[in-house]
Scaffold this motif. Structure first.
Motif, PDB file in Angstrom:
ATOM      1  N   ILE A   1      57.416  30.693  83.680  1.00 24.68           N
ATOM      2  CA  ILE A   1      57.816  31.700  82.783  1.00 24.68           C
ATOM      3  C   ILE A   1      57.773  33.870  83.348  1.00 24.68           C
ATOM      4  O   ILE A   1      56.409  33.450  82.897  1.00 24.68           O
ATOM      5  N   LEU A   2      58.533  33.807  83.350  1.00 22.32           N
ATOM      6  CA  LEU A   2      58.616  35.575  83.867  1.00 22.32           C
ATOM      7  C   LEU A   2      59.147  36.474  83.259  1.00 22.32           C
ATOM      8  O   LEU A   2      60.456  36.391  83.755  1.00 22.32           O
ATOM      9  N   GLY A   3      59.474  36.970  83.023  1.00 22.47           N
ATOM     10  CA  GLY A   3      60.101  38.258  82.033  1.00 22.47           C
ATOM     11  C   GLY A   3      61.308  37.333  81.460  1.00 22.47           C
ATOM     12  O   GLY A   3      61.183  36.781  80.470  1.00 22.47           O
ATOM     13  N   ASN A   4      62.201  37.599  81.584  1.00 19.43           N
ATOM     14  CA  ASN A   4      63.984  36.734  81.311  1.00 19.43           C
ATOM     15  C   ASN A   4      64.376  36.110  82.529  1.00 19.43           C
ATOM     16  O   ASN A   4      65.408  35.596  82.588  1.00 19.43           O
ATOM     17  N   LEU A   5      63.237  35.214  83.191  1.00 15.85           N
ATOM     18  CA  LEU A   5      63.783  34.353  84.063  1.00 15.85           C
ATOM     19  C   LEU A   5      62.364  33.358  83.934  1.00 15.85           C
ATOM     20  O   LEU A   5      61.425  32.623  83.963  1.00 15.85           O
ATOM     21  N   ILE A   6      63.336  31.499  84.423  1.00 17.47           N
ATOM     22  CA  ILE A   6      62.084  30.639  84.560  1.00 17.47           C
ATOM     23  C   ILE A   6      62.975  30.335  85.994  1.00 17.47           C
ATOM     24  O   ILE A   6      63.490  30.570  86.449  1.00 17.47           O
ATOM     25  N   TYR A   7      61.436  29.889  86.255  1.00 12.43           N
ATOM     26  CA  TYR A   7      61.709  29.841  87.921  1.00 12.43           C
ATOM     27  C   TYR A   7      61.464  28.332  88.421  1.00 12.43           C
ATOM     28  O   TYR A   7      60.114  27.275  87.128  1.00 12.43           O
ATOM     29  N   ILE A   8      61.904  27.808  89.061  1.00 10.77           N
ATOM     30  CA  ILE A   8      61.762  25.808  88.987  1.00 10.77           C
ATOM     31  C   ILE A   8      61.728  26.165  90.628  1.00 10.77           C
ATOM     32  O   ILE A   8      62.964  26.186  91.236  1.00 10.77           O
ATOM     33  N   GLY A   9      60.608  25.789  91.956  1.00 13.58           N
ATOM     34  CA  GLY A   9      59.740  26.531  92.612  1.00 13.58           C
ATOM     35  C   GLY A   9      59.821  27.731  93.086  1.00 13.58           C
ATOM     36  O   GLY A   9      59.768  28.060  91.542  1.00 13.58           O
ATOM     37  N   GLU A  10      60.876  28.201  93.778  1.00 15.14           N
ATOM     38  CA  GLU A  10      61.010  29.776  93.653  1.00 15.14           C
ATOM     39  C   GLU A  10      62.343  29.782  93.620  1.00 15.14           C
ATOM     40  O   GLU A  10      62.812  31.884  93.442  1.00 15.14           O
ATOM     41  N   VAL A  11      63.154  29.172  92.449  1.00 11.54           N
ATOM     42  CA  VAL A  11      64.606  29.281  92.041  1.00 11.54           C
ATOM     43  C   VAL A  11      64.330  30.287  90.643  1.00 11.54           C
ATOM     44  O   VAL A  11      63.484  29.865  90.086  1.00 11.54           O
ATOM     45  N   ALA A  12      64.548  31.497  90.441  1.00 16.91           N
ATOM     46  CA  ALA A  12      64.708  32.042  89.714  1.00 16.91           C
ATOM     47  C   ALA A  12      66.362  31.666  88.625  1.00 16.91           C
ATOM     48  O   ALA A  12      67.188  32.680  89.430  1.00 16.91           O
TER      49      ALA A  12
ATOM     50  N   ARG B   1      69.502  36.392  76.678  1.00 14.96           N
ATOM     51  CA  ARG B   1      69.180  36.576  75.172  1.00 14.96           C
ATOM     52  C   ARG B   1      69.355  35.672  73.979  1.00 14.96           C
ATOM     53  O   ARG B   1      68.091  35.685  73.238  1.00 14.96           O
ATOM     54  N   GLU B   2      70.728  35.117  73.732  1.00 15.40           N
ATOM     55  CA  GLU B   2      70.661  34.073  72.946  1.00 15.40           C
ATOM     56  C   GLU B   2      70.096  33.049  72.698  1.00 15.40           C
ATOM     57  O   GLU B   2      70.009  32.309  71.592  1.00 15.40           O
ATOM     58  N   ASN B   3      69.031  32.880  74.165  1.00 16.33           N
ATOM     59  CA  ASN B   3      69.007  31.362  74.571  1.00 16.33           C
ATOM     60  C   ASN B   3      67.163  31.038  74.070  1.00 16.33           C
ATOM     61  O   ASN B   3      66.148  30.152  74.302  1.00 16.33           O
ATOM     62  N   LYS B   4      66.291  32.735  74.185  1.00 16.18           N
ATOM     63  CA  LYS B   4      65.203  33.022  74.882  1.00 16.18           C
ATOM     64  C   LYS B   4      64.200  32.594  73.082  1.00 16.18           C
ATOM     65  O   LYS B   4      63.187  31.571  73.468  1.00 16.18           O
ATOM     66  N   LYS B   5      65.148  32.739  71.924  1.00 16.13           N
ATOM     67  CA  LYS B   5      63.571  32.019  71.287  1.00 16.13           C
ATOM     68  C   LYS B   5      64.105  29.965  70.897  1.00 16.13           C
ATOM     69  O   LYS B   5      62.806  29.220  71.121  1.00 16.13           O
ATOM     70  N   ASP B   6      65.651  29.784  71.429  1.00 12.61           N
ATOM     71  CA  ASP B   6      64.793  28.234  71.163  1.00 12.61           C
ATOM     72  C   ASP B   6      63.977  28.012  72.556  1.00 12.61           C
ATOM     73  O   ASP B   6      63.656  26.391  72.909  1.00 12.61           O
ATOM     74  N   ILE B   7      64.293  28.369  73.907  1.00 15.49           N
ATOM     75  CA  ILE B   7      63.893  27.801  75.025  1.00 15.49           C
ATOM     76  C   ILE B   7      62.201  28.047  74.765  1.00 15.49           C
ATOM     77  O   ILE B   7      61.493  26.460  74.298  1.00 15.49           O
ATOM     78  N   PHE B   8      60.953  28.931  74.083  1.00 17.88           N
ATOM     79  CA  PHE B   8      60.363  29.062  73.803  1.00 17.88           C
ATOM     80  C   PHE B   8      59.562  28.255  72.285  1.00 17.88           C
ATOM     81  O   PHE B   8      58.398  27.991  72.408  1.00 17.88           O
ATOM     82  N   SER B   9      60.728  27.634  71.807  1.00 17.99           N
ATOM     83  CA  SER B   9      60.151  27.084  70.285  1.00 17.99           C
ATOM     84  C   SER B   9      60.323  25.915  71.152  1.00 17.99           C
ATOM     85  O   SER B   9      59.931  24.956  70.918  1.00 17.99           O
ATOM     86  N   ARG B  10      60.810  25.748  72.279  1.00 20.46           N
ATOM     87  CA  ARG B  10      61.043  23.695  72.740  1.00 20.46           C
ATOM     88  C   ARG B  10      60.164  23.625  73.664  1.00 20.46           C
ATOM     89  O   ARG B  10      59.606  22.368  73.442  1.00 20.46           O
TER      90      ARG B  10
ATOM     91  N   ARG C   1      69.471  24.359  77.453  1.00 26.32           N
ATOM     92  CA  ARG C   1      70.334  25.503  78.259  1.00 26.32           C
ATOM     93  C   ARG C   1      69.675  26.847  78.196  1.00 26.32           C
ATOM     94  O   ARG C   1      69.373  27.214  77.121  1.00 26.32           O
ATOM     95  N   THR C   2      69.978  27.598  79.784  1.00 26.42           N
ATOM     96  CA  THR C   2      69.114  28.816  80.028  1.00 26.42           C
ATOM     97  C   THR C   2      69.621  30.059  80.111  1.00 26.42           C
ATOM     98  O   THR C   2      69.053  30.729  79.447  1.00 26.42           O
ATOM     99  N   HIS C   3      70.727  30.101  79.671  1.00 25.58           N
ATOM    100  CA  HIS C   3      71.984  31.364  80.031  1.00 25.58           C
ATOM    101  C   HIS C   3      73.393  29.623  80.163  1.00 25.58           C
ATOM    102  O   HIS C   3      73.494  29.063  80.158  1.00 25.58           O
ATOM    103  N   ARG C   4      74.579  31.189  80.139  1.00 25.60           N
ATOM    104  CA  ARG C   4      75.172  30.733  79.905  1.00 25.60           C
ATOM    105  C   ARG C   4      75.787  29.606  80.801  1.00 25.60           C
ATOM    106  O   ARG C   4      76.859  29.226  80.779  1.00 25.60           O
TER     107      ARG C   4
END
Length: 115
Positions: A84-95, A100-109, A69-72
């Motif tokens: 990953i650029l700033g607060n965006l994940i890119y899958i192809g050209e889709v941002a 904020r509450e997901n960032k730490k979990d994402i980066f740890s995984r 989960r990256t966002h609500r």
């Protein structure tokens, strides 16, 4: 905070499309976007599926090893994250936004050097 439950070890999920339950491989699913009480599942063949379910309910049926989960409003397949650029994940050209509450979990995984 992960809310995904332990699911049977499989490589796919059955989703109700129209009146049939159709099998979709996890590696076909790029990301999932919530829209109210509906979810759009975006597939690697550039098609999408509309489901009448909440993102939280769908998340319970996805393996935690593959989906995050990256966002609500978003869940992504970590195997398709290109950058990953700033607060965006890119899958192809889709941002896709990172909450904020997901960032730490994402980066740890993810295997991120220098974080």
């Amino acid at each position: 905070m992960e809310t995904q439950s332990k699911i049977p070890a499989t490589d796919s999920i059955y989703l109700k499309v129209n009146e049939a339950y159709c099998r979709y491989m996890y590696n076909e699913i790029l990301y999932i976007e919530a829209s109210g009480s509906y979810c759009y599942i975006y597939l690697s063949n550039n098609s999408k599926i509309l489901l009448t379910t909440s993102l939280a309910e769908l998340q319970e049926h996805l393996p935690i090893e593959i989906f995050i989960r990256t966002h609500r409003s978003f869940i992504v397949n970590i195997n398709y994250i290109e950058r990953i650029l700033g607060n965006l994940i890119y899958i192809g050209e889709v941002a896709i936004p990172i909450g904020r509450e997901n960032k730490k979990d994402i980066f740890s995984r993810l295997n991120i050097m220098g974080f």
